[in-house]
Motif scaffolding. Sequence first.
Motif, PDB file in Angstrom:
ATOM      1  N   THR A  47       0.822  -1.204   0.000  1.00 19.05           N
ATOM      2  CA  THR A  47       0.000   0.000   0.000  1.00 19.05           C
ATOM      3  C   THR A  47       0.857   1.256   0.000  1.00 19.05           C
ATOM      4  N   GLU A  48       1.898   1.275   0.804  1.00 18.62           N
ATOM      5  CA  GLU A  48       2.774   2.444   0.863  1.00 18.62           C
ATOM      6  C   GLU A  48       3.496   2.657  -0.463  1.00 18.62           C
ATOM      7  N   THR A  49       3.930   1.564  -1.082  1.00 17.67           N
ATOM      8  CA  THR A  49       4.590   1.676  -2.385  1.00 17.67           C
ATOM      9  C   THR A  49       3.653   2.260  -3.426  1.00 17.67           C
ATOM     10  N   GLU A  50       2.384   1.848  -3.387  1.00 22.46           N
ATOM     11  CA  GLU A  50       1.405   2.382  -4.331  1.00 22.46           C
ATOM     12  C   GLU A  50       1.164   3.866  -4.096  1.00 22.46           C
ATOM     13  N   VAL A  51       1.086   4.275  -2.850  1.00 24.35           N
ATOM     14  CA  VAL A  51       0.869   5.690  -2.536  1.00 24.35           C
ATOM     15  C   VAL A  51       2.049   6.535  -2.993  1.00 24.35           C
ATOM     16  N   LEU A  52       3.259   6.038  -2.773  1.00 22.93           N
ATOM     17  CA  LEU A  52       4.449   6.775  -3.201  1.00 22.93           C
ATOM     18  C   LEU A  52       4.490   6.938  -4.719  1.00 22.93           C
ATOM     19  N   ARG A  53       4.174   5.856  -5.443  1.00 23.24           N
ATOM     20  CA  ARG A  53       4.161   5.941  -6.898  1.00 23.24           C
ATOM     21  C   ARG A  53       3.070   6.892  -7.372  1.00 23.24           C
ATOM     22  N   ALA A  54       1.898   6.819  -6.745  1.00 20.16           N
ATOM     23  CA  ALA A  54       0.791   7.676  -7.145  1.00 20.16           C
ATOM     24  C   ALA A  54       1.106   9.153  -6.910  1.00 20.16           C
ATOM     25  N   CYS A  55       1.767   9.463  -5.814  1.00 21.71           N
ATOM     26  CA  CYS A  55       2.103  10.864  -5.522  1.00 21.71           C
ATOM     27  C   CYS A  55       3.108  11.420  -6.522  1.00 21.71           C
ATOM     28  N   LYS A  56       4.025  10.591  -6.984  1.00 27.12           N
ATOM     29  CA  LYS A  56       4.965  11.047  -8.009  1.00 27.12           C
ATOM     30  C   LYS A  56       4.245  11.330  -9.319  1.00 27.12           C
ATOM     31  N   LEU A  57       3.244  10.499  -9.659  1.00 29.17           N
ATOM     32  CA  LEU A  57       2.451  10.752 -10.855  1.00 29.17           C
ATOM     33  C   LEU A  57       1.583  11.990 -10.684  1.00 29.17           C
ATOM     34  N   VAL A  58       1.085  12.220  -9.476  1.00 28.89           N
ATOM     35  CA  VAL A  58       0.298  13.434  -9.211  1.00 28.89           C
ATOM     36  C   VAL A  58       1.147  14.675  -9.426  1.00 28.89           C
ATOM     37  N   LEU A  59       2.416  14.627  -9.029  1.00 25.55           N
ATOM     38  CA  LEU A  59       3.319  15.754  -9.279  1.00 25.55           C
ATOM     39  C   LEU A  59       3.455  16.026 -10.775  1.00 25.55           C
ATOM     40  N   ALA A  60       3.515  14.960 -11.575  1.00 25.02           N
ATOM     41  CA  ALA A  60       3.581  15.141 -13.029  1.00 25.02           C
ATOM     42  C   ALA A  60       2.291  15.770 -13.556  1.00 25.02           C
ATOM     43  N   LEU A  61       1.140  15.354 -13.014  1.00 24.16           N
ATOM     44  CA  LEU A  61      -0.134  15.950 -13.429  1.00 24.16           C
ATOM     45  C   LEU A  61      -0.198  17.424 -13.062  1.00 24.16           C
ATOM     46  N   ILE A  62       0.272  17.765 -11.874  1.00 21.45           N
ATOM     47  CA  ILE A  62       0.281  19.169 -11.442  1.00 21.45           C
ATOM     48  C   ILE A  62       1.143  20.008 -12.378  1.00 21.45           C
ATOM     49  N   PHE A  63       2.321  19.486 -12.712  1.00 25.07           N
ATOM     50  CA  PHE A  63       3.207  20.223 -13.623  1.00 25.07           C
ATOM     51  C   PHE A  63       2.559  20.428 -14.987  1.00 25.07           C
ATOM     52  N   LEU A  64       1.908  19.385 -15.508  1.00 22.89           N
ATOM     53  CA  LEU A  64       1.296  19.480 -16.828  1.00 22.89           C
ATOM     54  C   LEU A  64       0.172  20.500 -16.858  1.00 22.89           C
ATOM     55  N   ILE A  65      -0.766  20.393 -15.921  1.00 20.06           N
ATOM     56  CA  ILE A  65      -1.942  21.258 -15.992  1.00 20.06           C
ATOM     57  C   ILE A  65      -1.601  22.714 -15.702  1.00 20.06           C
ATOM     58  N   THR A  66      -0.662  22.961 -14.795  1.00 16.46           N
ATOM     59  CA  THR A  66      -0.285  24.350 -14.512  1.00 16.46           C
ATOM     60  C   THR A  66       0.516  24.950 -15.654  1.00 16.46           C
ATOM     61  N   SER A  67       1.406  24.170 -16.253  1.00 18.54           N
ATOM     62  CA  SER A  67       2.202  24.705 -17.360  1.00 18.54           C
ATOM     63  C   SER A  67       1.344  24.976 -18.582  1.00 18.54           C
ATOM     64  N   PHE A  68       0.415  24.074 -18.900  1.00 17.65           N
ATOM     65  CA  PHE A  68      -0.466  24.285 -20.049  1.00 17.65           C
ATOM     66  C   PHE A  68      -1.356  25.506 -19.826  1.00 17.65           C
ATOM     67  N   TRP A  69      -1.988  25.590 -18.646  1.00 18.83           N
ATOM     68  CA  TRP A  69      -2.911  26.695 -18.386  1.00 18.83           C
ATOM     69  C   TRP A  69      -2.162  28.026 -18.349  1.00 18.83           C
ATOM     70  N   THR A  70      -1.021  28.075 -17.688  1.00 14.31           N
ATOM     71  CA  THR A  70      -0.251  29.319 -17.590  1.00 14.31           C
ATOM     72  C   THR A  70       0.245  29.772 -18.959  1.00 14.31           C
ATOM     73  N   SER A  71       0.722  28.837 -19.763  1.00  9.63           N
ATOM     74  CA  SER A  71       1.214  29.185 -21.099  1.00  9.63           C
ATOM     75  C   SER A  71       0.092  29.752 -21.956  1.00  9.63           C
ATOM     76  N   TYR A  72      -1.064  29.114 -21.894  1.00  8.39           N
ATOM     77  CA  TYR A  72      -2.202  29.627 -22.654  1.00  8.39           C
ATOM     78  C   TYR A  72      -2.595  31.026 -22.194  1.00  8.39           C
ATOM     79  N   PHE A  73      -2.667  31.206 -20.877  1.00  3.55           N
ATOM     80  CA  PHE A  73      -3.092  32.500 -20.337  1.00  3.55           C
ATOM     81  C   PHE A  73      -2.109  33.600 -20.749  1.00  3.55           C
ATOM     82  N   VAL A  74      -0.825  33.325 -20.689  1.00  4.84           N
ATOM     83  CA  VAL A  74       0.183  34.325 -21.064  1.00  4.84           C
ATOM     84  C   VAL A  74       0.065  34.680 -22.538  1.00  4.84           C
TER      85      VAL A  74
END
Length: 334
Positions: free
Chosen positions: A230-257
């Motif tokens: 369970t802990e291994t799954e949570v750690l892997r999921a959080c790393k993927l969540v960081l990638a999702l955060i980077f993608l959505i913020t970079s796409f939205w910010t770039s468009y807005f600019v």
Amino acid sequence: MDLSAGTLEIVVCAVLISLSVAGNLVLIYCTRRCIGEHLRISFVLIFNLAFDHIVNNLVVNVLKIVYASGVGLDSASCKVLMFTTIFTTSLAIWFTLYIALLYCLKLCRVVHPPVEAASTNHRKCHLVLVFALWVAGFAVCSPVLPYTERAGNLTGGNETYQQHSILNYSECKTEYRNEQLEFLYGKIFLVAIDLLPLTILLLVGFRIVHLLWEHRKATYGGIWIGDDATETEVLRACKLVLALIFLITSFWTSYFVLMHCLKHFNMYYFAPPVLTVLHSGYSAVSPYLLMFINYKIKVKVGSFCCEKEKNTVSPTAVSPSVEVSPSVEVSPYA
């Protein structure tokens, strides 16, 4: 619109639609099977985010192809285009934030185990909140509908483009007929409903990074006993969540600019496909990350993709090279 620019936009929209629909349909199918086995809020959130991505591509990008091919949009199509663009973009940000908060809380419990066992009787509250997000998204975006028309149907006044739309189509414009309403709703409120969750999302990302650093420090310091599945799954999921955060913020910010800071950017012929990629890039890439965020979904995706290659092993098949002595007792704890 220039022919080459229109052709380029059609190609970009077709590629994004193919990637997004294929990835999200597989994600919805596999997540739906997981929900049927055991209802977890993470499955529900991923299912809703994937459905939102499909709606965005099948409505917004299809209408872009229609417009780029030279077919004019009527008033109803303009209303659907503007509303769906705002609605699906906001929901994608909200559901991503919800997923990030959920896994941040799980990671916090892994790094700092609570004294008492956490209660799991909050599924109904989560389901109500998910439904409330859909209702809130419709409520905050629906005022765009009565103010959006074809450019030829607008009469007088100061015509303004919809500030929150992905593209300033010449045929689809929004006239609020009230400068105060245009400023408060069109320029402040519609940006705030995305910018505020994105800001919180970045803070959640920093918190996840800090928790991952604490976990690594504890592990290498000889304090941590070890990770279970369970802990291994949570750690892997959080790393993927960081990638999702980077993608959505970079796409939205770039468009807005590009749309609001570079006033003449949308005059270039390559502006529509670039803005389309920034708008729909997250919906095309995120499903392939979400497929690995949960172990059960990962297993379902693997079985779905390799279903034709699965070999069924007969339980009576015994290798001839292996002999089992009847005098040897097998321990039940082996």
